[in-house]
Design an enzyme around this catalytic site. Structure first.
Site, short mmCIF file in Angstrom:
data_model
loop_
_atom_site.label_atom_id
_atom_site.label_comp_id
_atom_site.label_asym_id
_atom_site.label_seq_id
_atom_site.Cartn_x
_atom_site.Cartn_y
_atom_site.Cartn_z
N ARG A 147 0.81 -1.22 0.00
CA ARG A 147 0.00 0.00 0.00
C ARG A 147 0.84 1.26 0.00
O ARG A 147 0.52 2.20 -0.73
CB ARG A 147 -1.02 -0.01 1.13
N THR A 148 1.93 1.30 0.75
CA THR A 148 2.71 2.54 0.79
C THR A 148 3.36 2.81 -0.57
O THR A 148 3.31 3.93 -1.08
CB THR A 148 3.77 2.49 1.90
N ARG A 207 12.03 3.39 1.89
CA ARG A 207 11.67 2.52 3.00
C ARG A 207 12.86 1.60 3.24
O ARG A 207 13.41 1.04 2.29
CB ARG A 207 10.43 1.68 2.67
N LYS A 219 23.71 -7.22 -5.24
CA LYS A 219 25.12 -7.42 -5.63
C LYS A 219 26.06 -6.80 -4.60
O LYS A 219 27.26 -6.77 -4.80
CB LYS A 219 25.38 -6.78 -7.00
N HIS A 241 7.27 6.41 10.63
CA HIS A 241 6.54 6.22 9.38
C HIS A 241 5.63 7.45 9.26
O HIS A 241 4.43 7.37 9.46
CB HIS A 241 5.73 4.92 9.45
#
Lengths: 307, 179
Positions: free
Chosen positions: A58-59, A108, A86, A136
């Site tokens: 959702r974010t 995030r 990597k 958040h």
């Protein structure tokens, strides 16, 4: 009133005026998502990069849609399909992206403070979309927007936050925001999930859900984050649900017009019973709609106007 | 030029709006399919007044919308201050409507350009007309008004303010020499 900052890293550094500006602006953006043509030309030619080191539906979708509805070019990078696998460091990834001249990077990350490191390294605006167990901010803003829309105010409301407070960046950002805006906050959760800092943050601490939700105007349930349960902090999900799963009996203790919120994704039957999640008090889907508007507001307020 | 000069008083504004209301009805052969859209903030109050005047003449309310053009501006990147975004509210379909945009002052025409782009995102009006209380000249785009309260040739260094009861307590149009 103007947002005089490059980045949105947490609610902790935002002033009441800034929060009000963001919420009011977001409210004006709501209407665009109800139009037939859900697009305005405002951020034409701007580039927004969504850099997601943790899973998110959702974010990430919300930021992507917010960017696209403002006509920005939105690019999604998830760690599992990028050079991170990597072995590239966060700073190297950031500098690489910086050379492509993005205007905003939404990040995030599982490490608390990662967005702050990014913000110090690059010229683009950085928006924290959740960092570890820290903050958040966009979730707290959309939660406050939802409360304000439904209750007409935030000051004076009693908000109960229930669940894993210790690991919850949603709870932390909401507590900073709600306290600044003048709401009363009560938290409840198992003692193993309750940080010691709650009292100094001006929060009432309970260990039984019944005490926290008493006369509440808003009940905010938190997701049990199985991905952060490295040490065994409760015996079984069943036992947790028996004591902390929000049900009809709890809701009856709250105010009659109490709202039930959840940042999603919900674990039905663990932190919230299905009849409550789908019931009339639930504003969970409204939170999602408001999330797009809040993110549009932040993208609008952070970009341009630099002359 | 040190003083403010009142160029239109409350009665003048009211008479102009009455005339514009009649002109809108004349040009559109009645109020059928006519909709008013006021541009924030001054245009909204004028659109409301025009709606009342049209209702008094035709005994019916024409739909009224409110438009904030901020998101369509062409100067967002160069503006020093981010303009505060207010709500847009057009609670009816614009398809096939005869839309009359309403603003207080017509100046460079850039606001009207932005407003037209915004309207087209809401649907396909039959046509868009423009009603303004003051036309002060100095157009930077090929735009003209269909209904004008008063033509007011002005210097670029003068400010023209349309004060309205709903906005700042009294009805008058004032020319101010810019400080």
């Amino acid at each position: 009133m103007k947002l005089e900052r490059k980045d949105i890293l947490g609610i902790r550094d935002l002033s009441v005026d800034e929060i009000n500006l963001i919420l009011d602006t977001a409210e004006s953006f709501l209407e665009i998502s109800t139009r037939e043509i859900k697009k305005v030309p405002t951020l034409r030619g701007k580039t927004v990069i969504n850099l997601f080191y943790e899973a998110s539906t959702r974010t990430r979708t919300s930021f992507e849609i917010a960017g696209k509805r403002l006509s920005a070019d939105t690019i999604n990078i998830s760690a599992s399909t990028s050079s991170v696998v990597k072995g590239e460091t966060l700073i190297d990834t950031a500098l690489t992206l910086e050379s492509m001249h993005p205007d905003v990077i939404v990040i995030r990350h599982s490490a608390s403070g990662a967005p702050h490191l990014l913000a110090k390294t690059i010229r683009a605006s950085v928006i924290n979309a959740g960092d570890g167990t820290h903050e958040h901010p966009t979730q707290a803003l959309l939660d406050m927007m939802t409360m304000k829309a439904r209750k007409g105010r935030i000051a004076g409301l009693k908000v109960a936050i229930v669940g894993d407070i210790l690991h919850s960046r949603v709870a932390r950002s909401n507590i900073y925001g709600l306290r600044k805006m003048g709401a009363r906050v009560a938290v409840a959760g198992p003692a193993t999930m309750m940080p010691l800092t709650m009292v100094e943050m001006g929060v009432e601490v309970h260990h039984r859900i019944e005490e926290a939700v008493l006369d509440a105007d808003v009940i905010m349930m938190l997701r049990i984050q199985t991905e952060r349960q490295h040490q065994n902090i409760f015996p079984t999900l069943r036992e947790y649900a028996r004591y902390f799963c929000l049900n009809r009996r709890h809701l009856d203790l709250a105010r009659e017009d109490c709202l039930v919120m959840h940042p999603g994704p919900i674990n039905r039957g663990v932190e919230i019973s299905p009849d409550i999640a789908d019931g009339p008090a639930s504003v969970i889907l409204e939170q999602v709609a408001n999330g797009v508007a809040v993110r549009m507001a932040l993208l609008y307020l952070l970009t341009g106007g630099k002359a | 030029m040190e003083t403010n000069r009142v160029v239109m008083d409350a009665e003048g504004i009211d008479r102009s709006l009455t005339r514009i209301a009649y002109e809108i009805l004349e040009k559109n052969k009645g109020a059928t399919d006519v909709a008013l859209v006021g541009i924030r903030t001054g245009g909204v109050f004028l659109a409301q007044r025009l709606q009342r005047k049209i209702a008094a003449i035709e005994s019916r309310d024409v739909p009224l919308g409110v438009l904030d053009i901020t998101l369509y501006r062409d100067d967002l990147d160069i503006a020093k201050k981010k303009p505060r975004l207010e709500k847009t509210d057009i609670p009816f379909s614009l398809d096939k409507m005869k839309v009359v945009l309403v603003d207080d002052v017509l100046f460079t025409g850039r606001t009207i350009r932005a407003a037209m782009d915004a309207l087209i995102d809401f649907g396909r009006p039959r046509f868009i007309q423009l009603a303004v209380l003051i036309d002060r000249g100095h157009r930077e785009l090929p735009i003209r008004a269909d209904f004008v309260g008063k033509n007011l040739p002005s210097s670029l260094w003068e400010d023209i303010s349309v004060n309205l009861v709903e906005k700042n307590g009294r009805d008058e149009v004032v020319i101010e020499a810019a400080r």
